[in-house]
Design a protein around this motif. Sequence first.
Motif, PDB file in Angstrom:
ATOM      1  N   TYR A  45       0.821  -1.205   0.000  1.00 34.42           N
ATOM      2  CA  TYR A  45       0.000   0.000   0.000  1.00 34.42           C
ATOM      3  C   TYR A  45       0.859   1.261   0.000  1.00 34.42           C
ATOM      4  CZ  TYR A  45      -4.058  -2.920   0.988  1.00 34.42           C
ATOM      5  OH  TYR A  45      -5.045  -3.851   0.917  1.00 34.42           O
ATOM      6  N   ARG A  46       1.975   1.224   0.738  1.00 34.63           N
ATOM      7  CA  ARG A  46       2.874   2.383   0.774  1.00 34.63           C
ATOM      8  C   ARG A  46       3.438   2.654  -0.617  1.00 34.63           C
ATOM      9  NH1 ARG A  46       7.228   1.203   4.811  1.00 34.63           N
ATOM     10  NH2 ARG A  46       5.439   1.000   6.162  1.00 34.63           N
ATOM     11  N   SER A  49       0.638   4.071  -2.839  1.00 35.19           N
ATOM     12  CA  SER A  49       0.292   5.458  -2.533  1.00 35.19           C
ATOM     13  C   SER A  49       1.373   6.410  -3.038  1.00 35.19           C
ATOM     14  CB  SER A  49       0.053   5.653  -1.036  1.00 35.19           C
ATOM     15  OG  SER A  49       1.227   5.443  -0.312  1.00 35.19           O
ATOM     16  N   ARG A  50       2.644   6.001  -2.945  1.00 34.85           N
ATOM     17  CA  ARG A  50       3.729   6.832  -3.505  1.00 34.85           C
ATOM     18  C   ARG A  50       3.568   6.993  -5.015  1.00 34.85           C
ATOM     19  NH1 ARG A  50       8.457   3.899  -1.041  1.00 34.85           N
ATOM     20  NH2 ARG A  50       8.367   4.563   1.100  1.00 34.85           N
ATOM     21  N   ILE A  52       0.818   6.767  -6.787  1.00 29.93           N
ATOM     22  CA  ILE A  52      -0.351   7.609  -7.078  1.00 29.93           C
ATOM     23  C   ILE A  52       0.005   9.074  -6.855  1.00 29.93           C
ATOM     24  CG2 ILE A  52      -2.673   8.226  -6.273  1.00 29.93           C
ATOM     25  CD1 ILE A  52      -3.025   5.167  -5.719  1.00 29.93           C
ATOM     26  N   ARG A  53       0.698   9.370  -5.745  1.00 37.28           N
ATOM     27  CA  ARG A  53       1.099  10.757  -5.478  1.00 37.28           C
ATOM     28  C   ARG A  53       2.012  11.293  -6.580  1.00 37.28           C
ATOM     29  NH1 ARG A  53       3.645  10.074  -0.385  1.00 37.28           N
ATOM     30  NH2 ARG A  53       2.152   8.688   0.521  1.00 37.28           N
TER      31      ARG A  53
END
Length: 58
Positions: A45-46, A49-50, A52-53
Amino acid sequence: MPLFLILTLAAGAAFMAWFYVGLMRVHAGRAKNVVEGMTPQRIVYRRLSRQIRREHGR
């Protein structure tokens, strides 16, 4: 039964269970390969999320 055999059997069973979890995540479509399925979900997930950011420019 010697302690070494008991420990080896326990470690083998734990690894087989971990591999099976990774295989099931691939089967469910939640991972691209078994190694990714075997990594802890918080790391996956980390990473997502990176990514996506980064794509959204934040």
